[in-house]
Design a protein around this motif. Structure first.
Motif, PDB file in Angstrom:
ATOM      1  N   ILE A 118      40.647  39.192  31.872  1.00 20.41           N
ATOM      2  CA  ILE A 118      40.291  39.408  33.293  1.00 20.41           C
ATOM      3  C   ILE A 118      39.277  40.795  33.065  1.00 20.41           C
ATOM      4  O   ILE A 118      39.516  41.535  32.087  1.00 20.41           O
ATOM      5  N   GLU A 123      41.641  44.157  40.482  1.00 22.90           N
ATOM      6  CA  GLU A 123      42.560  42.934  40.140  1.00 22.90           C
ATOM      7  C   GLU A 123      43.086  42.963  39.090  1.00 22.90           C
ATOM      8  O   GLU A 123      44.466  42.756  38.767  1.00 22.90           O
ATOM      9  N   ASP A 126      46.005  45.542  39.105  1.00 23.39           N
ATOM     10  CA  ASP A 126      47.041  44.786  39.696  1.00 23.39           C
ATOM     11  C   ASP A 126      47.994  44.017  38.767  1.00 23.39           C
ATOM     12  O   ASP A 126      49.078  44.028  38.419  1.00 23.39           O
ATOM     13  N   GLU A 127      47.068  42.948  37.992  1.00 23.89           N
ATOM     14  CA  GLU A 127      47.576  42.126  37.183  1.00 23.89           C
ATOM     15  C   GLU A 127      48.462  42.930  36.033  1.00 23.89           C
ATOM     16  O   GLU A 127      49.392  42.544  35.459  1.00 23.89           O
ATOM     17  N   ASN A 130      51.790  44.200  37.507  1.00 24.65           N
ATOM     18  CA  ASN A 130      52.521  42.956  37.864  1.00 24.65           C
ATOM     19  C   ASN A 130      53.156  42.406  36.331  1.00 24.65           C
ATOM     20  O   ASN A 130      54.410  42.324  36.290  1.00 24.65           O
TER      21      ASN A 130
END
Length: 187
Positions: A118, A123, A126-127, A130
């Motif tokens: 990534i 994002e 966030d990943e 998470n």
């Protein structure tokens, strides 16, 4: 909490050899019921105090929503991050700072584990968060007082918790899938 997200963003722009630890007191709901809200806040304060006393210059501690404390570690390998997490876990379980003996569960993620997949962006952050929350959830579900640094373990796959999303409209399906990823496993 905004400072935490800003810190992650700045850290990621400088290095990919950092790690995130998410730390949560085990059985917090039962502790709140038995000792009350004020005592549970005191336990979180004492945990933060203990973490601040044992941290090094490469570690930053943050209090997040829910009873979670984050520890960001710069310039660290995954093995070193896991060892730091184990030292924290052991220090907490042996500490006399708390109203009773407590334990913690810790999720660990070294940024390089996912940085190849990534691009660094909101994002990505966030990943990263998470995945670390998922590992914290796994550590807690394995009985607590443990550290989890792997997401795909045989014990972490629960077929009875899968959600099937069906919709003819692609936009609705995408919104539903995003919403299902935002579910807090500690609620």
């Amino acid at each position: 909490e905004t400072f935490f997200w800003d810190y992650l963003n700045v850290t990621l722009s400088k290095t990919s050899t950092a790690a995130l630890l998410l730390i949560r007191i085990d059985d917090m709901v039962e502790l709140k019921i038995k000792y009350g809200m004020e005592a549970s806040y005191e336990m979180l304060k004492n945990l933060a105090y203990l973490l601040n006393n044992i941290k090094t210059d490469t570690q930053q501690i943050f209090k997040l929503n829910d009873p979670i404390i984050a520890c960001c570690i710069s310039d660290v390998t995954k093995a070193e991050a896991v060892q730091i997490a184990e030292n924290i876990r052991k220090s907490v379980s042996e500490s006399e700072l708390f109203i009773k003996k407590i334990t913690v569960s810790i999720g660990v993620l070294q940024f390089q584990e996912i940085s190849d997949r990534i691009q660094v962006s909101s994002e990505f952050i966030d990943e990263l968060y998470n995945i670390t929350v998922n590992r914290l959830f796994i550590a807690n579900n394995n009985g607590g007082n443990s550290v989890c640094s792997q997401s795909l373990t045989k014990d972490s796959i629960h077929s009875d918790k899968n959600i099937l999303l069906v919709d003819n409209d692609d936009m609705n399906l995408e919104i539903l899938s995003i919403a299902s990823l935002k579910v807090n496993p500690f609620a």
